[in-house]
Design a protein around this motif. Structure first.
Motif, PDB file in Angstrom:
ATOM      1  N   LEU A  75       1.518   8.610   1.755  1.00 18.40           N
ATOM      2  CA  LEU A  75       2.852   9.023   1.317  1.00 18.40           C
ATOM      3  C   LEU A  75       3.674   7.813   0.887  1.00 18.40           C
ATOM      4  CD1 LEU A  75       4.896  11.251   0.869  1.00 18.40           C
ATOM      5  CD2 LEU A  75       5.559  11.048   3.272  1.00 18.40           C
ATOM      6  N   HIS A  76       3.602   6.726   1.647  1.00 17.42           N
ATOM      7  CA  HIS A  76       4.328   5.514   1.267  1.00 17.42           C
ATOM      8  C   HIS A  76       3.812   4.938  -0.045  1.00 17.42           C
ATOM      9  CE1 HIS A  76       5.729   4.804   5.648  1.00 17.42           C
ATOM     10  NE2 HIS A  76       6.533   5.611   5.004  1.00 17.42           N
ATOM     11  N   LEU A  77       2.512   5.063  -0.287  1.00 23.05           N
ATOM     12  CA  LEU A  77       1.960   4.629  -1.570  1.00 23.05           C
ATOM     13  C   LEU A  77       2.598   5.421  -2.704  1.00 23.05           C
ATOM     14  CD1 LEU A  77      -0.149   3.130  -3.372  1.00 23.05           C
ATOM     15  CD2 LEU A  77      -1.659   5.067  -2.936  1.00 23.05           C
ATOM     16  N   LEU A  78       2.692   6.734  -2.546  1.00 20.04           N
ATOM     17  CA  LEU A  78       3.290   7.574  -3.590  1.00 20.04           C
ATOM     18  C   LEU A  78       4.749   7.187  -3.836  1.00 20.04           C
ATOM     19  CD1 LEU A  78       1.810  11.034  -2.552  1.00 20.04           C
ATOM     20  CD2 LEU A  78       1.073   9.578  -4.447  1.00 20.04           C
ATOM     21  N   LEU A  79       5.493   6.957  -2.765  1.00 22.19           N
ATOM     22  CA  LEU A  79       6.899   6.574  -2.905  1.00 22.19           C
ATOM     23  C   LEU A  79       7.029   5.195  -3.565  1.00 22.19           C
ATOM     24  CD1 LEU A  79       8.253   7.840   0.536  1.00 22.19           C
ATOM     25  CD2 LEU A  79       8.230   9.036  -1.672  1.00 22.19           C
ATOM     26  N   LEU A  80       6.118   4.295  -3.225  1.00 21.11           N
ATOM     27  CA  LEU A  80       6.103   2.972  -3.851  1.00 21.11           C
ATOM     28  C   LEU A  80       5.803   3.083  -5.345  1.00 21.11           C
ATOM     29  CD1 LEU A  80       6.177  -0.151  -3.436  1.00 21.11           C
ATOM     30  CD2 LEU A  80       3.700  -0.014  -3.122  1.00 21.11           C
ATOM     31  N   LEU A  81       4.893   3.971  -5.698  1.00 21.56           N
ATOM     32  CA  LEU A  81       4.573   4.170  -7.114  1.00 21.56           C
ATOM     33  C   LEU A  81       5.785   4.688  -7.884  1.00 21.56           C
ATOM     34  CD1 LEU A  81       0.983   5.685  -6.853  1.00 21.56           C
ATOM     35  CD2 LEU A  81       1.606   3.383  -7.595  1.00 21.56           C
TER      36      LEU A  81
END
Length: 184
Positions: A75-81
């Motif tokens: 989820l943090h990866l998606l938000l970072l993207l």
């Protein structure tokens, strides 16, 4: 595995984190779920590229959709993207992560072209033989039916192609006949 210049960096960072925490399999499954949701819903094309949707709204959509369904790291990866305006690189990230995970587990993917569909027993036999040739513990077979090869198999593992098809053998015979190099 084709390395996407940007996607590979994100995938490698995610891979190192998953490996360090012992969550390689779970992260692979989570990324597959995210990728499938994006593909099924067409969220990337229809939603996230719309000029009136803010980054905060995109993050809220992702949080509501995936919170509790995937790991916090994914989820943090998606938000970072979203923050980095790189959400369009999600597919290459998933592909590169899958390649890194497979490499770490000694698994390779193979595309097998055959004139007819292979049975599970035939797939298993091909996987066993070509896994040894490729130096892998396991081979995942994707069978493609191609009537043009007439018979036999054409196996592609990464950049290596093993062509034992009848069509290839006929082409080699024809080339030898044309060039006069008939060996006995």
């Amino acid at each position: 595995m084709r390395r996407h210049p940007v996607g590979y960096r994100y995938a490698y960072a995610m891979f190192e984190l998953a490996k360090e925490q012992g969550t390689l399999e779970a992260t692979l499954e989570d990324l597959a779920v995210v990728s499938q949701v994006f593909e099924d819903s067409n969220l990337l094309d229809e939603g996230f590229r719309h000029p009136n949707i803010t980054d905060e709204e995109k993050k809220n959509i992702l949080t509501e959709t995936f919170s509790g369904k995937v790991s916090t790291h994914v989820l943090h990866l998606l938000l970072l993207l979203i923050d980095n305006k790189r959400i369009d690189v999600l597919d290459p990230i998933v592909d590169n992560f899958k390649g890194l995970a497979n490499e770490a587990r000694g698994i390779a993917e193979a595309t097998v072209h055959s004139a007819k569909a292979l049975t599970e027993q035939e797939k298993s036999a091909v996987a066993t033989v070509f896994a040894k040739r490729a130096g892998k513990a396991q081979l995942i077979i994707r069978n493609i039916i191609d009537a043009d090869i007439i018979g036999g198999l054409k196996v592609r593992i990464g950049d290596t192609v093993y062509d034992g098809s009848v069509a290839n053998q006929l082409a080699r015979i024809q080339a030898r006949m044309i060039h006069g190099n008939v060996s006995r």
